[in-house]
Design a protein around this motif. Structure first.
Motif, short mmCIF file in Angstrom:
data_model
loop_
_atom_site.label_atom_id
_atom_site.label_comp_id
_atom_site.label_asym_id
_atom_site.label_seq_id
_atom_site.Cartn_x
_atom_site.Cartn_y
_atom_site.Cartn_z
N GLY A 184 70.40 -42.84 129.03
CA GLY A 184 71.43 -43.83 129.26
C GLY A 184 71.53 -44.84 128.13
N MET A 185 72.73 -45.39 127.94
CA MET A 185 72.95 -46.38 126.89
C MET A 185 73.97 -47.41 127.36
N CYS A 186 73.97 -48.57 126.72
CA CYS A 186 74.98 -49.59 126.94
C CYS A 186 75.06 -50.46 125.70
N LEU A 187 75.95 -51.43 125.70
CA LEU A 187 76.10 -52.33 124.56
C LEU A 187 75.58 -53.72 124.90
N ASP A 188 74.97 -54.38 123.92
CA ASP A 188 74.78 -55.82 124.01
C ASP A 188 75.44 -56.45 122.80
N ARG A 189 75.21 -57.73 122.57
CA ARG A 189 75.92 -58.41 121.49
C ARG A 189 75.44 -57.98 120.11
N LYS A 190 74.32 -57.29 120.05
CA LYS A 190 73.75 -56.93 118.75
C LYS A 190 73.86 -55.44 118.42
N GLY A 191 74.13 -54.61 119.42
CA GLY A 191 74.20 -53.19 119.12
C GLY A 191 74.14 -52.32 120.36
N LEU A 192 73.73 -51.08 120.16
CA LEU A 192 73.67 -50.08 121.21
C LEU A 192 72.27 -50.09 121.82
N ILE A 193 72.18 -50.35 123.12
CA ILE A 193 70.90 -50.35 123.83
C ILE A 193 70.65 -48.94 124.36
N ILE A 194 69.47 -48.40 124.07
CA ILE A 194 69.19 -46.99 124.33
C ILE A 194 67.95 -46.84 125.20
N CYS A 195 68.07 -46.03 126.26
CA CYS A 195 66.91 -45.62 127.05
C CYS A 195 66.28 -44.41 126.37
N GLU A 196 65.11 -44.59 125.78
CA GLU A 196 64.39 -43.48 125.17
C GLU A 196 63.32 -43.01 126.15
N GLN A 197 63.46 -41.79 126.65
CA GLN A 197 62.50 -41.28 127.64
C GLN A 197 61.12 -41.01 127.04
N GLY A 198 61.08 -40.76 125.74
CA GLY A 198 59.81 -40.47 125.09
C GLY A 198 59.42 -39.01 125.21
N THR A 199 58.29 -38.69 124.60
CA THR A 199 57.74 -37.34 124.62
C THR A 199 56.23 -37.44 124.86
N ARG A 200 55.54 -36.33 124.76
CA ARG A 200 54.08 -36.38 124.91
C ARG A 200 53.43 -37.12 123.75
N ASP A 201 54.13 -37.18 122.62
CA ASP A 201 53.55 -37.81 121.43
C ASP A 201 54.10 -39.20 121.13
N VAL A 202 55.34 -39.45 121.55
CA VAL A 202 55.97 -40.74 121.26
C VAL A 202 56.28 -41.46 122.57
N PRO A 203 55.82 -42.69 122.76
CA PRO A 203 56.04 -43.40 124.03
C PRO A 203 57.52 -43.69 124.31
N ALA A 204 57.80 -43.86 125.58
CA ALA A 204 59.13 -44.28 126.01
C ALA A 204 59.37 -45.74 125.62
N ARG A 205 60.64 -46.10 125.53
CA ARG A 205 60.96 -47.49 125.23
C ARG A 205 62.46 -47.73 125.48
N ILE A 206 62.83 -49.01 125.53
CA ILE A 206 64.21 -49.43 125.42
C ILE A 206 64.38 -49.92 123.99
N SER A 207 65.34 -49.33 123.28
CA SER A 207 65.53 -49.69 121.88
C SER A 207 66.94 -50.21 121.65
N ARG A 208 67.16 -50.76 120.46
CA ARG A 208 68.48 -51.22 120.06
C ARG A 208 68.81 -50.62 118.70
N MET A 209 70.01 -50.05 118.58
CA MET A 209 70.49 -49.54 117.31
C MET A 209 71.65 -50.39 116.82
N VAL A 210 71.52 -50.95 115.65
CA VAL A 210 72.60 -51.70 115.03
C VAL A 210 73.66 -50.69 114.59
N LEU A 211 74.88 -50.85 115.05
CA LEU A 211 75.90 -49.83 114.82
C LEU A 211 76.27 -49.69 113.34
N LYS A 212 76.33 -50.78 112.60
CA LYS A 212 76.74 -50.70 111.20
C LYS A 212 75.68 -50.03 110.33
#
Length: 323
Positions: A95-123
Motif C-alpha cells: 500500500g501507498m499514499c501521499l504526504d506533503r513530502k512524497g510517496l509513503i510506502i508500506c514495505e513488507q520486507g523479506t527474510r533479509d531486509v526488515p519491513a518499514r514505512i518509507s518515504r520516496m521523494v518524487l522528484k
C-alpha cells in the motif's frame, strides 16, 4: 437481489438501490485504461497527472516493483502514455499514499531486509525510513497506510509475509498503528483483527474504517468462517479508536482496498468489483471489475476511480469526488 443492468450499463455494474445510479451518472463507463501488471497501492499524483502502483508478487523469490503510469488527456477517459519502473526490487512494497513530502510506502520486507514505512521523494526518488519498529520489535508486513490531516500516519500490519513464506515468524501481533512523524511516537490503536488490511477516514476524520481480510490466508485460500468484513471506529481526540462495530460484510471475496467519497459513502473491493455502501452500511451496488485488489480516486477533479485488476487497470468516472 441486484437488478438487471439498465440501458447502457452492459456488464459494468450491479444495482441494488436506485440511488446507486445517481452516484455513477446516466452515462457511466468503465473502460480499460491499460493492460499491465497492477495489483496494489494505487496513488494518483495530481501535479504529475500520473498513477503510481505496485505489481503482483512474482512466483519463487518474491519481487515487487513500484510503477508509474503517465496519463494523457485532460478529460475522461484518459489515455495511458508512458509506463515506467520506479523502483525494483522495492522490499515487497504494497500500500501507498501521499504526504506533503512524497510517496509513503508500506514495505513488507523479506527474510533479509526488515519491513518499514518509507518515504520516496518524487522528484529525486530518494527513499528514507519513516518508521521500522515498535518498541524495538520489527513489523510484520505493513499493508496499507493513510494520512490524517494532522500529519499522522495510520497503517495496518498483518502477517501475510509469514503465511506467504517470504518473512520469518512475527515479533508482534497483527496490529493497526498510528505514527506521528513530528514526535517519533508509534502506538498500537487496534489489536482485534485477524488480517488488518485497508483503512480510510471519513470526510470529517471522526470515523476510521478498517478492512479485515482474514478469510484469505495463504494465496488461493478462502475460509468463510474467518473475517471478510469492514469494521468502523470512532476517532477519539484525534489519536485513539473507540466504539468498534461491524460496518459491512463483503462477499464474494474479501474487502482489500477501501476509500470514501465526499458524501461519506464507503467503497470496498470484492472478488467481483468495487462495492459501494451508504455511510450507514447499506449496499448500494457494485462496479463490476472481476479480480480487483485495490483502487483509488484520481483525475484533475478527483472523480475517477482507477481500479487495479492484476492484469489491467480500469477507469470509471463517478458523480462524486473522493476524500
Amino acid at each position: 437481489m441486484a437488478q438487471a443492468p439498465g440501458p447502457g450499463d452492459g456488464a459494468t455494474l450491479a444495482v441494488y438501490r436506485e440511488t446507486f445510479r445517481r452516484v455513477l451518472g446516466k452515462d457511466f463507463q468503465r473502460p480499460v485504461l491499460i493492460e499491465t501488471n497492477a495489483h496494489e497501492g494505487p496513488v494518483y499524483v495530481a501535479a504529475e497527472h500520473a498513477l503510481y502502483f505496485t505489481t503482483v508478487p512474482e512466483p519463487g523469490p518474491k519481487n515487487v516493483a513500484i510503477m508509474r503510469l503517465q496519463l494523457a488527456g485532460d478529460t475522461f477517459p484518459f489515455t495511458a502514455s508512458t509506463l515506467e519502473t520506479v523502483r525494483q526490487p522495492s522490499n515487497m512494497a504494497n500500500g501507498m499514499c501521499l504526504d506533503r513530502k512524497g510517496l509513503i510506502i508500506c514495505e513488507q520486507g523479506t527474510r533479509d531486509v526488515p519491513a518499514r514505512i518509507s518515504r520516496m521523494v518524487l522528484k529525486t526518488r530518494a527513499v528514507e525510513t519513516v518508521v521500522d519498529q515498535w518498541q524495538g520489535l520489527r513489523f510484520n508486513s505493513p499493508n496499507d497506510v493513510v494520512m490524517k490531516s494532522d500529519g499522522t500516519m495510520w497503517f495496518t500490519d498483518p502477517n501475510y509475509g509469514e503465511v506467504q513464506g517470504f518473512k520469518p515468524a512475527p515479533e508482534v501481533g497483527a496490529f493497526v498503528y498510528r505514527h506521528d512523524p513530528a514526535t517519533g511516537e508509534t502506538a498500537v490503536v487496534a489489536d482485534s483483527f485477524n488480517k488488518p488490511n485497508g483503512l480510510a477516514f471519513s470526510p470529517d476524520e471522526r470515523v476510521l474504517y478498517i478492512t479485515d481480510t482474514g478469510a484469505n490466508q495463504a494465496p488461493g485460500t478462502y475460509f468463510v468462517n474467518l473475517p471478510h468484513h469492514v469494521r468502523a471506529f470512532d476517532v477519539h481526540k484525534g489519536r485513539h479508536l473507540r466504539n468498534e462495530r461491524l460496518f459491512a460484510v463483503v462477499s464474494p471475496g474479501v474487502p482489500d482496498g477501501i476509500k470514501l467519497d465526499a458524501r461519506g459513502r464507503v467503497y470496498t473491493s470484492s472478488a467481483t468489483g468495487v462495492q459501494v455502501f451508504t455511510p450507514q452500511g447499506d449496499l448500494l451496488g457494485e462496479i463490476v471489475a472481476p479480480g480487483v485488489a485495490n483502487f483509488t480516486f484520481g483525475g484533475p477533479k478527483n472523480d475517477v476511480l482507477f481500479i487495479l485488476g492484476d492484469t489491467k487497470i480500469w477507469q470509471a468516472k463517478v458523480k462524486t469526488r473522493g476524500v
